[in-house]
Write a protein that holds these residues in place. Structure first.
Motif, PDB file in Angstrom:
ATOM      1  N   GLY A 224      46.087  46.707 111.046  1.00 26.29           N
ATOM      2  CA  GLY A 224      47.293  46.832 110.220  1.00 26.29           C
ATOM      3  C   GLY A 224      47.233  48.010 109.278  1.00 26.29           C
ATOM      4  N   HIS A 225      48.357  48.759 109.198  1.00 32.20           N
ATOM      5  CA  HIS A 225      48.578  49.710 108.097  1.00 32.20           C
ATOM      6  C   HIS A 225      49.128  48.850 106.970  1.00 32.20           C
ATOM      7  CE1 HIS A 225      48.668  52.999 111.031  1.00 32.20           C
ATOM      8  NE2 HIS A 225      48.926  53.871 110.092  1.00 32.20           N
ATOM      9  N   VAL A 226      48.368  48.622 105.937  1.00 31.19           N
ATOM     10  CA  VAL A 226      48.843  47.685 104.906  1.00 31.19           C
ATOM     11  C   VAL A 226      48.604  48.229 103.498  1.00 31.19           C
ATOM     12  CG1 VAL A 226      48.538  45.629 106.351  1.00 31.19           C
ATOM     13  CG2 VAL A 226      46.650  46.382 104.921  1.00 31.19           C
ATOM     14  N   GLY A 227      49.540  47.913 102.611  1.00 30.59           N
ATOM     15  CA  GLY A 227      49.347  48.201 101.195  1.00 30.59           C
ATOM     16  C   GLY A 227      49.245  49.673 100.843  1.00 30.59           C
ATOM     17  N   GLN A 228      49.893  50.540 101.614  1.00 31.80           N
ATOM     18  CA  GLN A 228      49.861  51.959 101.231  1.00 31.80           C
ATOM     19  C   GLN A 228      50.747  52.161  99.994  1.00 31.80           C
ATOM     20  OE1 GLN A 228      51.427  54.806 104.084  1.00 31.80           O
ATOM     21  NE2 GLN A 228      50.296  56.492 103.156  1.00 31.80           N
ATOM     22  N   PHE A 229      51.933  51.566 100.044  1.00 31.73           N
ATOM     23  CA  PHE A 229      52.849  51.671  98.908  1.00 31.73           C
ATOM     24  C   PHE A 229      52.967  50.344  98.167  1.00 31.73           C
ATOM     25  CE2 PHE A 229      54.161  54.872 102.008  1.00 31.73           C
ATOM     26  CZ  PHE A 229      54.037  56.005 101.226  1.00 31.73           C
ATOM     27  N   LYS A 230      53.022  49.244  98.941  1.00 35.37           N
ATOM     28  CA  LYS A 230      53.216  47.937  98.320  1.00 35.37           C
ATOM     29  C   LYS A 230      52.434  46.895  99.118  1.00 35.37           C
ATOM     30  CE  LYS A 230      57.020  45.210  96.515  1.00 35.37           C
ATOM     31  NZ  LYS A 230      58.455  44.976  96.536  1.00 35.37           N
ATOM     32  N   ILE A 252      45.968  46.170  97.165  1.00 37.74           N
ATOM     33  CA  ILE A 252      45.497  44.890  97.718  1.00 37.74           C
ATOM     34  C   ILE A 252      44.926  44.090  96.549  1.00 37.74           C
ATOM     35  CG2 ILE A 252      43.220  45.857  98.377  1.00 37.74           C
ATOM     36  CD1 ILE A 252      43.306  43.889 100.809  1.00 37.74           C
ATOM     37  N   ASP A 253      45.232  42.797  96.510  1.00 35.79           N
ATOM     38  CA  ASP A 253      44.744  42.006  95.369  1.00 35.79           C
ATOM     39  C   ASP A 253      43.383  41.372  95.699  1.00 35.79           C
ATOM     40  OD1 ASP A 253      45.365  39.890  97.030  1.00 35.79           O
ATOM     41  OD2 ASP A 253      47.142  39.273  95.905  1.00 35.79           O
ATOM     42  N   ASP A 254      42.816  40.705  94.702  1.00 39.37           N
ATOM     43  CA  ASP A 254      41.469  40.150  94.877  1.00 39.37           C
ATOM     44  C   ASP A 254      41.423  39.115  96.002  1.00 39.37           C
ATOM     45  OD1 ASP A 254      40.880  41.767  92.780  1.00 39.37           O
ATOM     46  OD2 ASP A 254      40.510  40.164  91.322  1.00 39.37           O
ATOM     47  N   ALA A 255      42.481  38.317  96.103  1.00 34.90           N
ATOM     48  CA  ALA A 255      42.505  37.296  97.166  1.00 34.90           C
ATOM     49  C   ALA A 255      42.531  37.973  98.537  1.00 34.90           C
ATOM     50  CB  ALA A 255      43.726  36.391  96.996  1.00 34.90           C
ATOM     51  N   GLY A 256      43.290  39.056  98.640  1.00 30.62           N
ATOM     52  CA  GLY A 256      43.352  39.798  99.909  1.00 30.62           C
ATOM     53  C   GLY A 256      41.996  40.356 100.282  1.00 30.62           C
ATOM     54  N   ILE A 257      41.292  40.908  99.295  1.00 25.43           N
ATOM     55  CA  ILE A 257      39.950  41.451  99.547  1.00 25.43           C
ATOM     56  C   ILE A 257      39.013  40.341 100.031  1.00 25.43           C
ATOM     57  CG2 ILE A 257      37.917  42.445  98.398  1.00 25.43           C
ATOM     58  CD1 ILE A 257      39.890  44.066  96.644  1.00 25.43           C
ATOM     59  N   PRO A 282      42.387  53.332  96.379  1.00 25.51           N
ATOM     60  CA  PRO A 282      42.110  51.926  96.741  1.00 25.51           C
ATOM     61  C   PRO A 282      40.968  51.365  95.876  1.00 25.51           C
ATOM     62  CG  PRO A 282      42.127  53.332  98.696  1.00 25.51           C
ATOM     63  CD  PRO A 282      42.172  54.250  97.504  1.00 25.51           C
ATOM     64  N   PRO A 283      40.901  50.040  95.763  1.00 19.95           N
ATOM     65  CA  PRO A 283      39.861  49.424  94.916  1.00 19.95           C
ATOM     66  C   PRO A 283      38.488  49.422  95.583  1.00 19.95           C
ATOM     67  CG  PRO A 283      41.216  47.727  95.923  1.00 19.95           C
ATOM     68  CD  PRO A 283      41.811  49.040  96.351  1.00 19.95           C
ATOM     69  N   VAL A 284      37.902  50.614  95.689  1.00 13.87           N
ATOM     70  CA  VAL A 284      36.628  50.772  96.404  1.00 13.87           C
ATOM     71  C   VAL A 284      35.535  49.899  95.795  1.00 13.87           C
ATOM     72  CG1 VAL A 284      34.760  52.441  96.809  1.00 13.87           C
ATOM     73  CG2 VAL A 284      37.122  53.067  97.326  1.00 13.87           C
ATOM     74  N   GLY A 285      35.468  49.854  94.457  1.00 17.82           N
ATOM     75  CA  GLY A 285      34.424  49.057  93.801  1.00 17.82           C
ATOM     76  C   GLY A 285      34.536  47.582  94.159  1.00 17.82           C
ATOM     77  N   LYS A 286      35.746  47.081  94.196  1.00 18.88           N
ATOM     78  CA  LYS A 286      35.948  45.658  94.538  1.00 18.88           C
ATOM     79  C   LYS A 286      35.649  45.395  96.014  1.00 18.88           C
ATOM     80  CE  LYS A 286      39.305  44.395  91.004  1.00 18.88           C
ATOM     81  NZ  LYS A 286      40.643  43.854  90.748  1.00 18.88           N
ATOM     82  N   LEU A 287      36.026  46.324  96.871  1.00 17.90           N
ATOM     83  CA  LEU A 287      35.728  46.169  98.302  1.00 17.90           C
ATOM     84  C   LEU A 287      34.209  46.161  98.504  1.00 17.90           C
ATOM     85  CD1 LEU A 287      38.450  48.628  99.642  1.00 17.90           C
ATOM     86  CD2 LEU A 287      38.395  46.168 100.121  1.00 17.90           C
ATOM     87  N   ARG A 288      33.538  47.065  97.814  1.00 21.49           N
ATOM     88  CA  ARG A 288      32.065  47.143  97.898  1.00 21.49           C
ATOM     89  C   ARG A 288      31.442  45.835  97.417  1.00 21.49           C
ATOM     90  NH1 ARG A 288      31.076  51.290  94.166  1.00 21.49           N
ATOM     91  NH2 ARG A 288      31.259  52.837  95.830  1.00 21.49           N
TER      92      ARG A 288
END
Ligand SMILES: [Zn+2]
Length: 388
Positions: A224-230, A252-257, A282-288
């Motif tokens: 999926g292409h997701v959350g680029q704008f919203k 992307i929110d925390d639940a999505g991550i 993007p929230p790289v720190g949270k993804l990590r």
């Protein structure tokens, strides 16, 4: 650099050697223990890595959108330009008008540039025709190009946008994708996965759900292409379907991550498009922190990222996205291959394809650090040196 998951970090073997037999890696280890070989190549202490994997491109299209680049430089936004008839829709006309041979020639020129930058495996999405027959044509062109090239081409069917002429029959258009297009693509094996652009101005979450469920039912992988704008809330759907990747994810929110982490879905970072559209990082720190594997790709396309070179994306990933050098390298090798559902590719381990890049530098950081300079010294695909 082996990117071997059983070794730590980037799997660096100091003063290493690699043996390739019949196109496949047969041995990796210290140079002083290397097995006898009929032919030897001395890399003279330089950095040797797996061939790069670009896991997200839109490399089949005609025309360019340099005018939009100029408009954005003057302060217009991507969505403003798209609403005024630019954006993806501006590429539909030239692509539909081009012959198969023209499209393949244009794509081959881009793939040659990617190869010169060290890319040996590259994903290519359809999505610039947006009719059932036209999308099948684009995928067949990719299939034809694949037979002519040594690079590994990975075709994806992309539900990119509702074309302007179908705005009043959007439900019927979506139904054509999942009732007609996807079964044909699966039957002809024209793509290995289906991707949907689920965002403001593109497909809704309900439409994305219908398309991706049909893809899964047809035996195709989903992305999926997701959350680029919203953030339209696609992460739970992608996780439920075992999606290979969620791409862009500026929003992307925390639940999505947490959903992506649980499903093992790769988050594909597209820093060239992000910078060019001046979007938040993007929230790289949270993804990590959540343990989501991250890939880095070019998003090569005529609108937001007209770039074939992963080295430039690696520079943006390390500087603008604050990814580490190690994350960035794994993002264009092993993790990128994972986003394409390819095992072994993007690593130099016994049994992996003999796809190798020799760089004109001796340490991994130099590739992003010396951005804009092509440090590729030699590229091998299945053990055979490529002319570039
Ligand atoms: Zn894209």
């Amino acid at each position: 650099m082996t990117c071997d998951p059983s070794r730590s970090g980037l799997g660096i073997v100091d003063r290493g050697a690699i043996a390739i037999d019949a196109g496949v890696v047969s041995w990796v280890g210290p140079n002083d223990q290397r097995p006898h070989a009929d032919r030897e190549i001395d890399a003279r202490g330089r950095l040797v890595t797996p061939g790069l994997v670009d896991c997200h491109t839109h490399a089949i299209f005609a025309g360019d959108r340099a005018n939009e680049f100029g408009m954005r430089a003057e302060g217009r936004t991507y969505l403003e330009i798209a609403k005024a008839g630019g954006g993806i829709n501006a590429t539909l006309g030239p692509t539909r008008a081009a012959s198969d041979d023209e499209l393949i020639a244009l794509m081959n020129a881009r793939l040659d540039l990617a190869l010169a930058g060290g890319t040996t495996t590259i994903e290519i999405k359809s999505g610039y025709d947006l009719t059932v027959d036209g999308e099948l044509r684009l995928l067949r062109c990719i299939q034809r190009a694949s037979a002519m090239r040594n690079q590994r081409l990975v075709p994806t069917l992309l539900a990119h946008l509702i074309p302007p002429e179908r705005r009043d029959s959007r439900d019927a258009f979506v139904a054509e994708i999942h009732e007609q297009l996807i079964p044909k693509v699966a039957a002809e094996r024209l793509a290995t996965s289906v991707d949907v652009y689920c965002d403001e101005g593109a497909f809704t979450l309900a439409e994305t759900t219908a398309i991706l469920r049909a893809a899964k039912a047809a035996g195709l992988a989903v992305r999926g292409h997701v959350g680029q704008f919203k953030d339209l809330g696609a992460a739970p759907l992608l996780a439920e379907l075992g999606a290979l990747s969620a791409d862009h994810v500026e929003q992307i929110d925390d639940a999505g991550i947490a959903h992506l982490a649980k499903a093992g879905t790769v988050a594909v970072m597209l820093p060239g498009a992000c910078v060019q559209l001046r979007l938040p990082v993007p929230p790289v720190g949270k993804l990590r922190a959540a343990g989501v594997p991250m890939a880095v790709a070019s998003d090569m396309n005529p609108g937001s990222s007209n770039c074939e070179t992963l080295g430039v994306q690696m520079w943006l990933a390390t500087t603008h996205f604050a990814m580490t050098v190690e994350e960035t390298w794994l993002g264009v090798t092993r993790h990128a291959a994972r986003a394409l559902g390819l095992s072994g590719v993007g690593t130099l381990v016994k049994g992996a394809p003999g796809d190798v890049v020799v760089w004109n530098c001796d340490e991994p950081a130099h590739v992003p650090y010396r951005y804009g300079t092509n440090l590729v010294g030699a590229v091998f695909i299945a053990g055979v040196e490529q002319s570039r």
